[in-house]
Design a protein around this motif. Structure first.
Motif: not given
Lengths: 261, 263
Positions: A41, A45, A146
């Protein structure tokens, strides 16, 4: 001459083999615990959200330019009303996914190549291993996941901003309302246009992350090597994206024959 | 290898004993055809300190890296607490690594997180401590190396010596029973060197931490080590206590000891 050519071919084949093994290992390790959820996560971002402004601005610009070109072509046939739909189909099926992937191979690929390369030459990867952390899983698998998550989202942002750019150009040229523009834009698009084209960017994301991580992981020769890893990450990711796109489009046409009409 | 009084000469028959923290048994390693380590054997008893000496490029750092499994030997065995790190699965190796602290020559701090987060990193990964306890423990470790005020700074904002001390705080975070230290005094001023040496010595004396220290500094070695191992061209040139080294007639050993006295 033949010797030199042979050596180059052997080197390229060797690198391709190593990169493939690196990619297979990333795929395999993604399904093995421990799962670095927090780090995934954090990377979404870092790599995804922080790329959104670049994608949004580029999307608007691409939409404006595409709209101007489409208008110039369709005006000759008196088919200006088809501009929103034509532009939307071009964006959603190909221009959006490919442009987003190439832009991100520049931003994300260079970043990953430089970051992991710098970690290699400053012994930070060894420090991770010495801290009883699987550096491959922590650095490579998390970035690959990601990118696989972020690319389809960013591609959707690109498509939407492209349409917005198209509207701005069209509104300036003909005064078309926002509602009419988007009604016409979505009149010819269905799920089969959007889903396969957007999902293929998951493959692009995987390619960007794995290629640049591989080049970072194998960095040598200090800061010069880090610079080289960063540059090569962008070049190799871009080439692989363009080549794999040909195969993926062929596959999409195979599974969704209606898209060829 | 030069025979020094009191030094065992039983390398072919190295035995793992409970009292031995680290044992290298005929370890060899080559990089690109260059023999970096050749049949290196020595052991480190639990709760004692061993200093690895030698000129640059003689394989000292590679020796440390083989102990923690960062470098896999071409042949030979590396035993930590009697278990061969070369034959371990990754999970097993990581379990063993949690009992080992490693201070890199360059400190190798993670430069994308703060100094405090660097020290907290192993605690966060390998303990069930609450967030507050992790922060307190990280601060305590930074305080031990005199860096408590640098908790929120990025590693890039620290001087070389401060980075080294922060690296030591990270290496000590899990209170490991075995600490591997690669040139703790390199690039540091004499006062900071003394402080770090005192800290390491207190860990050995009070916490019974086993120390394996790579150093060029005989003064540090004298303070930290019960035994010395001198490497030369990838081989163990000499092994023994400080007193044995001082009595040695090996020219290389004498050169090292003399250079210290000259300094």
């Amino acid at each position: 001459m033949l010797d030199a050519t042979g050596r180059i071919i052997a080197t390229v084949a060797g690198e391709a083999g190593e990169l493939s093994l690196f990619g297979f290992r990333a795929m395999r390790d993604a399904f093995r615990p421990p799962f670095e959820v927090g780090e995934v996560f954090r990377q979404v971002h870092e790599l995804g959200l922080r790329s959104a402004p670049l994608i949004a601005v580029s999307g608007v610009a691409v939409g404006v330019v595409l709209s101007m070109h489409t208008r110039a072509s369709l005006e000759r046939f008196g088919a200006e009303s088809m501009i929103p739909a034509g532009l939307a189909i071009a964006l959603v099926r190909e221009t959006g996914p490919l442009t987003a992937a190439l832009l991100l191979s520049g931003r994300i690929g260079a970043g990953i190549g430089a970051e992991i390369g710098a970690m290699r030459v400053t012994e930070q990867i060894d420090a991770l291993e010495a801290s009883a952390v699987d550096a491959f899983k922590y650095l490579v698998v998390t970035r690959a996941l990601a990118c696989v998550i972020a690319l389809p989202i960013l591609t959707t942002v690109m498509n939407f901003c492209g349409m917005l750019g198209g509207f701005l150009a069209e509104h300036a040229a003909s005064g078309m309302s926002l509602r009419l523009y988007f009604d016409r834009s979505f009149s010819l698009i269905d799920v089969a246009d959007y889903v396969p084209a957007t999902l293929k960017t998951m493959v692009f994301g995987f390619i960007i992350a794995v290629t640049s991580s591989y080049l970072g992981f194998t960095t040598t020769s200090g800061t010069e090597g880090v610079g080289r890893a960063s540059t090569r990450s962008v070049v190799f990711s871009s080439i692989l994206i363009i080549v794999s796109n040909v195969i993926l489009v062929r596959l999409i046409f195979f599974f969704f024959p209606g898209l060829q009409s | 290898m030069t025979a020094i009084a009191g030094v065992r000469d039983e390398r072919p028959a190295v035995r793992a004993a409970v009292s031995v923290a680290v044992q290298l048994d005929r370890v060899s390693k080559s990089f690109g055809g260059k023999h970096v380590l050749q049949q290196v054997s020595f052991s480190v008893a639990k709760g004692t300190g061993v200093a690895i000496l030698g000129r640059s490029g003689t394989g000292k750092s590679v020796t440390l890296r083989t102990i923690i499994g960062l470098v896999r030997p071409d042949s030979g065995r590396v035993l930590v607490d009697g278990e061969d790190v070369c034959g371990m699965t990754r999970e097993h190796l990581n379990t063993t690594r949690r009992r080992i602290g490693f201070l890199f020559q360059t400190a190798a701090l993670f430069d994308s997180i703060t100094v405090g987060e660097n020290v907290a990193f192993p605690l966060r990964r390998h303990t069930d401590l609450k967030e507050r306890e992790i922060r307190d423990k990280a601060r305590e470790k930074l305080e031990q190396v005199g860096l408590e005020s640098e908790y929120n700074k990025m590693p890039g904002a620290l001087s070389g010596g401060m980075r080294k001390r922060a690296g030591l705080a990270r290496a000590m975070a899990l209170d490991p029973p075995l600490l591997l230290v690669d040139e703790p005094s390199a690039g540091l001023d004499p006062l900071t060197t003394d402080e770090i040496d005192d800290l390491l010595a207190s860990l050995k004396e009070d916490a019974k931490t086993t120390l394996v220290v790579v150093t060029h500094n005989i003064t540090s070695a004298r303070k930290l080590a019960d035994r010395l191992v001198m490497l030369h061209e990838g081989r163990v040139e000499a092994e023994g206590t400080i007193a044995e080294f001082e009595r040695s007639d090996n020219p290389l050993v004498r050169a090292f000891m003399t250079s210290e006295h000259a300094g």
